[in-house]
Design a protein around this motif. Structure first.
Motif, PDB file in Angstrom:
ATOM      1  N   LEU A  77      -6.281  -3.371   2.065  1.00  0.00           N
ATOM      2  CA  LEU A  77      -5.041  -3.332   1.293  1.00  0.00           C
ATOM      3  C   LEU A  77      -4.811  -1.942   0.710  1.00  0.00           C
ATOM      4  N   ASP A  78      -5.883  -1.293   0.289  1.00  0.00           N
ATOM      5  CA  ASP A  78      -5.760   0.070  -0.218  1.00  0.00           C
ATOM      6  C   ASP A  78      -5.238   1.013   0.872  1.00  0.00           C
ATOM      7  N   ALA A  81      -1.617   0.500   1.263  1.00  0.00           N
ATOM      8  CA  ALA A  81      -0.897   1.079   0.131  1.00  0.00           C
ATOM      9  C   ALA A  81      -0.798   2.591   0.237  1.00  0.00           C
ATOM     10  N   ASP A  84       1.831   3.393   2.777  1.00  0.00           N
ATOM     11  CA  ASP A  84       3.152   3.189   2.186  1.00  0.00           C
ATOM     12  C   ASP A  84       3.534   4.368   1.291  1.00  0.00           C
ATOM     13  N   ARG A  85       2.583   4.860   0.521  1.00  0.00           N
ATOM     14  CA  ARG A  85       2.846   5.994  -0.380  1.00  0.00           C
ATOM     15  C   ARG A  85       3.202   7.247   0.426  1.00  0.00           C
ATOM     16  N   ARG A 142       3.976   0.694   9.649  1.00  0.00           N
ATOM     17  CA  ARG A 142       4.859   1.103   8.561  1.00  0.00           C
ATOM     18  C   ARG A 142       6.200   1.596   9.116  1.00  0.00           C
TER      19      ARG A 142
END
Length: 298
Positions: A77-78, A81, A84-85, A142
């Motif tokens: 999950l990290d 994330a 995504d960032r 993504r």
């Protein structure tokens, strides 16, 4: 099928030999028949299962010499994330400019770097290159999520993979008498794939963009399963036909021609480097045919 959390395979030996198992942050004690980590006795035969290796209980157990098992969900999950960032406003300008086409070369490069690490038996490099391949999956997912017409993200990718794995392994998730061993499982896999993808040809789905030796072997393997006779393989004296025949026959004999050829090429590369190194140590800066023979590894 429920969403039961799983532990990494490396955790099993520690759990089997544990005198006590404690559940830390983010872990349901009832699920693993564990005690809450709020009160425990540290020791080398005690294991803590946690989603946060930095929580106080985990640090205390590590200090006492006990193994700490981290569940796999949080790092994944990290990684999502972080991706995504990088793609979001204020993230990385280069990452924001990429699309599926521009990333193709990196997917190929990272895959071959992983293959090289596997061939070399380099565990540290394998770990790093697996991460780089995972990055490509996250990157493409993504980008796909941003599509205006047909968006999908990493969750949909993972969900489709779960559905495929369960559907292709009925002998594991349900009863399938057609599967008795690894050979019958491979045959059953191809049968299920044919039905699932509604393929009309035995060579449907073969990736024609793969290296030519691998492609020849894969085509031969596919048609052989459909009862194709060997005498109908391409014949001729030209280089291409000869290479195809060698690759096809090797695959039908149970070998992997791509792997075999890569192994020879890697050995040849190593011999070239060894000869050049030997020549340099002898003071030579350029080599004649005689020099190559003199310094070639025996």
């Amino acid at each position: 099928m429920g969403h039961t959390p799983v532990l990494p395979a490396a955790a099993l030996p520690a759990l089997r030999g544990a005198a006590a198992v404690y559940a830390g942050e983010g872990v349901d004690p009832a699920l693993w028949s564990a005690e809450p980590a709020s009160a425990f006795v540290a020791g080398p035969s005690v294991v803590l299962i946690t989603t946060n290796p930095d929580e106080p209980a985990a640090r205390e157990l590590v200090a006492a010499g006990a193994p700490v098992v981290g569940t796999p969900a949080v790092p994944l999950l990290d990684a999502v994330a972080v991706m995504d960032r990088l793609r979001s406003p204020g993230g990385c300008p280069w990452d924001a400019e990429q699309d599926h086409e521009s990333l193709r070369q990196y997917l190929v490069e990272e895959t071959y770097e992983l293959l090289e690490a596997i061939e070399d038996g380099d565990r540290a490099a394998m770990r790093e290159e697996l991460g780089d391949v995972l990055l490509q999956v996250l990157f493409h997912a993504r980008i796909a999520a941003e599509d205006a017409d047909e968006p999908f993200g990493v969750d949909e990718v993972a969900s489709d993979l779960v559905t495929k794995l369960v559907g292709r392994h009925p002998h594991v998730f349900s009863h399938d008498p057609a599967v008795r061993d690894a050979a019958t499982q491979q045959h059953r896999w191809e049968e299920l794939k044919q039905v699932e993808k509604q393929r009309r040809s035995s060579v449907d789905g073969v990736a024609t963009g793969q290296p030519a030796v691998a492609l020849a072997g894969k085509l031969a393997q596919r048609v052989a399963r459909a009862g194709f006779p060997v005498d109908l393989l391409p014949e001729g004296d030209d280089t291409g036909t000869t290479l195809f025949a060698v690759a096809a026959l090797a695959k039908l004999a149970g070998e992997d021609p791509e792997t075999e050829l890569r192994a020879v090429a890697r050995r040849f590369e190593a011999d070239v480097r060894a000869a050049e190194r030997s020549a340099r140590e002898a003071g030579l800066t350029s080599l004649t045919a005689a020099d190559w023979r003199a310094h070639w590894p025996s």
